[in-house]
Design a protein around this motif. Structure first.
Motif, short mmCIF file in Angstrom:
data_model
loop_
_atom_site.label_atom_id
_atom_site.label_comp_id
_atom_site.label_asym_id
_atom_site.label_seq_id
_atom_site.Cartn_x
_atom_site.Cartn_y
_atom_site.Cartn_z
N ARG A 40 -2.02 -1.93 -9.28
CA ARG A 40 -2.07 -0.76 -8.39
C ARG A 40 -0.68 -0.17 -8.18
O ARG A 40 -0.51 1.04 -8.14
CB ARG A 40 -2.68 -1.16 -7.04
N ILE B 25 -21.66 0.24 -2.05
CA ILE B 25 -21.53 0.38 -0.59
C ILE B 25 -22.88 0.83 0.00
O ILE B 25 -23.36 0.27 0.99
CB ILE B 25 -20.42 1.39 -0.21
N ALA B 26 -23.49 1.82 -0.64
CA ALA B 26 -24.78 2.33 -0.15
C ALA B 26 -25.85 1.22 -0.18
O ALA B 26 -26.64 1.09 0.75
CB ALA B 26 -25.22 3.53 -0.98
N ASP C 72 -4.25 5.11 -5.74
CA ASP C 72 -4.71 5.31 -4.38
C ASP C 72 -5.95 4.44 -4.16
O ASP C 72 -6.98 4.61 -4.81
CB ASP C 72 -5.01 6.82 -4.22
N ASP C 73 -5.83 3.50 -3.23
CA ASP C 73 -6.92 2.55 -2.95
C ASP C 73 -8.24 3.22 -2.62
O ASP C 73 -9.30 2.76 -3.02
CB ASP C 73 -6.55 1.69 -1.73
N ILE C 74 -8.17 4.30 -1.85
CA ILE C 74 -9.42 4.92 -1.38
C ILE C 74 -10.21 5.49 -2.55
O ILE C 74 -11.42 5.28 -2.64
CB ILE C 74 -9.13 6.00 -0.31
N SER C 75 -9.53 6.18 -3.46
CA SER C 75 -10.31 6.74 -4.58
C SER C 75 -10.89 5.65 -5.46
O SER C 75 -11.99 5.78 -6.00
CB SER C 75 -9.51 7.76 -5.38
N ASN D 35 -3.90 -7.77 -9.52
CA ASN D 35 -4.51 -6.53 -9.05
C ASN D 35 -3.53 -5.69 -8.25
O ASN D 35 -3.40 -4.48 -8.47
CB ASN D 35 -5.75 -6.88 -8.21
N LYS E 57 0.82 -1.21 0.00
CA LYS E 57 0.00 0.00 0.00
C LYS E 57 0.85 1.26 0.00
O LYS E 57 0.36 2.36 -0.21
CB LYS E 57 -0.93 0.02 1.20
N THR F 11 -11.93 2.71 -4.34
CA THR F 11 -13.10 2.19 -3.61
C THR F 11 -14.27 3.15 -3.68
O THR F 11 -15.43 2.73 -3.78
CB THR F 11 -12.72 1.89 -2.15
N LEU F 12 -13.97 4.44 -3.62
CA LEU F 12 -15.07 5.41 -3.63
C LEU F 12 -15.86 5.39 -4.94
O LEU F 12 -16.99 5.84 -5.00
CB LEU F 12 -14.55 6.82 -3.32
N GLU G 180 -17.07 2.82 -5.93
CA GLU G 180 -18.09 1.80 -5.67
C GLU G 180 -19.19 2.33 -4.74
O GLU G 180 -19.86 1.55 -4.07
CB GLU G 180 -17.45 0.56 -5.02
N GLU G 181 -19.34 3.63 -4.69
CA GLU G 181 -20.29 4.25 -3.76
C GLU G 181 -21.68 3.59 -3.81
O GLU G 181 -22.26 3.29 -2.77
CB GLU G 181 -20.40 5.76 -4.07
N TYR H 4 -25.33 -2.00 0.06
CA TYR H 4 -25.03 -2.95 1.15
C TYR H 4 -25.52 -2.38 2.47
O TYR H 4 -26.17 -3.08 3.26
CB TYR H 4 -23.52 -3.25 1.21
N GLU H 5 -25.22 -1.11 2.71
CA GLU H 5 -25.61 -0.47 3.98
C GLU H 5 -27.12 -0.49 4.18
O GLU H 5 -27.61 -0.70 5.29
CB GLU H 5 -25.11 0.98 4.01
#
Lengths: 197, 476
Positions: free
Chosen positions: A162, A180-181, A168-171, A158, A107, A173-174, A176-177, A183-184
């Motif tokens: 990267r 995620i929503a 950047d992992d976070i961007s 994968n 990472k 993942t974001l 996939e908003e 799932y929540e």
């Protein structure tokens, strides 16, 4: 994260197994609140010994660490990766890494390369007999090259992508908003909450 | 084909699955402490991001906190800055925090379960390798690095590489005086510090089912010392009874729905593990470490091993180095090793049952001359419970020091450290070089062995006390 494609540099042999993260960076260094300034803490206890391999003039400026098996065991401290990078290491080679350490390193763009123990032994012998020998860690070709040694290594596609792209992992993942929503929205009501919001 | 417990919990948390990519997993509970979070909050701030689910996040202070004079300013300015940074970050991002002085403060892995936040079938992460502790409830619990802490804060998810499954089956009865700590130390010595690498371990079998929740936490806690990604135990009546009525346990209709779900969290009969290890509980005895990694252990009745007896050259070299560092000689009986410090505490053995078992041995006895014994409860709640039971009085009457809750001498980030050359019997989890203080030497032991060692001044089990102390009260 800085991208990693290929790196060539001199190497340091660290002939110890089970190098735990308390040896890589002792706990009292973990009080810092930044990601830099850890270079003097790297292997702090062992570096007090003038004979320790990192203190040998011939190995000054090396950028590849050729380590024994089970490197990075113990604590989850990412400070261990930062310390290696702050000191100048770009890659670590071992026959086996602890899981959390390996995850942390990838990472941060510190390439951890798994090679068979016999290949690690050959690399260690090579750089012990000739500290000026260069070692190339080529992520594009997934290969480690040095005089008399050409060894392919595995890294999942994968993780490799990267690293090559410096993503950047976070961007990622974001992106996939919506997943995620979704799932929540379906989580059961009995799941614990720390505060009411 | 059936699925293992770990696979069931994993599958229930997949947010997104795509060929050639790691699964994106939803995280039910994120625990924070002061050491591995500052750089993560800093990353959020730089990227202009917030904490996605403050209602699934909780922080406490444990690694740096002093265990004496907690009402005075923290002497070490660097420690103080780190704690102040956590307080500032939690306030800024809206995260619930239990700071030093708060009644819910304590070691993060003691706090989560006692609040009832750690529940079966949840995913739990923390920037701390001993997050594996929470697997005792049938949760999938991983230690993560700071980059991942930031990732979870921002997204409440983590991309996770697939894992392998290992069953460690312990059948039979643990003999009298043999504890969960002895069992896990014996497991690590058997499979090695890399033996669990890449695996999620499920501990099962009749000996595991008989263990209390706290003993199960001790077992899962040290999964990481065997190199595993996580350790788990299937939830059962013991688990449900422990949880019911706790602050954050489900209530009313939610409780019934939760229990119905939790009862499905068992490995199917036709599931296949990638690896299996079987241990006969009856063969175990009190176990201690002699070396500088948690796999270098032996029964207390054994002698310090001869490095020459190892066939593997790297193991032989590691044993030589360890004996040199530990100041031991091959062939020396482990029982003859004298200690100057005894530490009872940590996320491994800092819970109320651990304190009770140490107190039962110390009652009516005294800590040997020249030995310093520290009792550090895992949390303020544990401390209050111990005081209510009068355990603190037992400890202080025996000559031990009764301290405030925290990680303390497990890793010596606060003032509780070994001096160079000092030797401890410690109920913590790591015997690495310098772990408890520069040049300090650590023997990992159970709380019972710690207490007996404190009385005799050398590594010992409670059974060794019978003929040396006439003041033994009935029932000990």
């Amino acid at each position: 994260m800085e991208a990693f494609t290929t790196h060539t540099g001199r190497a340091v042999p660290l002939r110890r197994s089970n190098v735990d993260t308390d040896q890589i960076i002792p706990a009292h260094w973990l009080k810092k609140v930044t990601r830099d300034g850890f270079e003097d803490g790297l292997f702090e206890a062992w570096r007090k010994d003038p004979e320790f391999v990192l203190n040998q003039e011939a190995h000054k400026g090396a950028t590849v660490l050729v380590a024994g098996p089970d490197f990075g065991t113990g604590s989850s401290r990412e400070h261990a990766v930062w310390a290696l990078q702050n000191y100048g290491f770009k890659a670590v080679i071992s026959s086996r890494f602890a899981d959390i350490f390996r995850g942390n390193s990838l990472k941060n763009g510190l390439l951890t390369v798994v090679l068979p123990q016999e290949t690690v032994d050959r690399l260690q012998k090579l750089v012990e007999s000739d500290p000026t020998a260069e070692v190339t860690v080529d992520l594009v070709a997934r290969e480690v090259r040095a005089e008399g040694v050409t060894a392919g290594f595995e890294l999942d596609e994968n993780a490799r992508w990267r690293l090559l792209e410096g993503l950047d992992d976070i961007s990622l993942t974001l992106r996939e908003e919506s997943a995620i929503a979704a799932y929540e929205a379906n989580r059961p009501s009995f799941k614990p909450r720390t505060i009411e919001v | 084909m059936g699925r293992t417990l770990a696979e069931k919990v994993w599958d229930d948390h997949v947010v997104r699955r795509a060929e050639g990519e790691p699964d994106l997993l939803f995280i039910d509970l994120h625990l924070l402490h002061e050491v591995t979070s500052p750089q993560a909050f800093d990353g959020l701030r730089k990227a202009g991001r917030g904490v996605r689910r403050t209602d699934l996040t909780i922080a406490t202070e444990d690694h740096n906190t002093p265990t004496l004079d907690i009402d005075k300013p923290i002497a070490d300015p660097v420690s103080r800055t780190q704690l102040e940074t956590l307080r500032k970050n939690c306030a800024e991002f809206g995260v619930r925090l239990h700071p030093l002085g708060d009644v819910e403060q304590g070691v993060v892995h003691v706090v989560g379960p006692q609040l009832g936040l750690t529940q079966p079938g949840t995913t739990v992460v923390c920037g701390d390798s001993h997050t594996s502790t929470h697997g005792a409830f049938g949760a999938l619990a991983f230690g993560i690095g700071t980059s991942q802490v930031e990732h979870v804060l921002a997204t409440q998810t983590l991309p996770m590489a697939p894992f392998k499954t290992m069953a460690i089956t312990v059948e039979g009865e643990l003999p009298e005086g043999v504890t969960a700590k002895d069992l896990i130390l014996a497991i690590i010595a058997k499979i090695g510090t890399g033996g669990g690498q890449g695996y999620v371990i499920e501990y099962r079998g009749s000996a595991i089912e008989k263990l209390s929740m706290e003993a199960r936490m001790t077992i899962c806690n040290m999964s990481i010392e065997a190199g595993a990604r996580a350790g788990m135990i299937a939830p059962d009546r013991t688990t449900f009874d422990y949880l019911q009525g706790r602050d954050h346990a489900p209530r009313d209709g939610d409780w019934d729905a939760a229990v119905a779900y939790w009862q499905t969290l068992r490995t199917d009969d036709d599931a296949v593990f990638d690896a299996e290890v079987v241990i006969d509980a009856a063969t175990l005895s009190p176990f201690v470490t002699w070396g500088t990694n948690p796999g270098q252990g032996a029964p207390l009745s054994a002698n310090v091993p001869d490095p020459a007896s190892y066939e593997d050259p790297s193991e032989r070299f590691a044993a030589e180095k360890a004996l040199e560092y530990m100041g031991l000689t091959a062939g020396q009986p482990l029982r003859e090793i004298s200690v100057d410090t005894v530490f009872v505490g940590s996320c491994t053995n800092g819970r109320i049952e651990d304190l009770r078992s140490a107190a039962a041995i110390l009652e009516g006895r005294s800590v040997a001359e020249g030995v310093r014994m520290l009792i550090v409860p895992g949390s303020v709640r544990v401390s209050l419970e111990a005081v209510a039971e009068g355990l603190d009085k037992v400890f202080t009457a025996a000559g031990a020091e009764w301290r405030h809750a925290g990680c303390s001498m497990c890793l010596g980030m606060n003032p509780d450290q070994l001096a160079p050359g000092e030797r401890s019997a410690s109920t913590s989890n790591r015997n690495f070089e310098g772990r408890q203080g520069k040049g300090g030497r650590t023997h990992l032991v159970s709380p019972q062995v710690a207490a007996a060692t404190a009385v005799l001044g050398h590594l010992a089990s409670p059974a060794d006390l019978s003929d040396v102390d006439v003041a033994t009260p009935a029932g000990v």
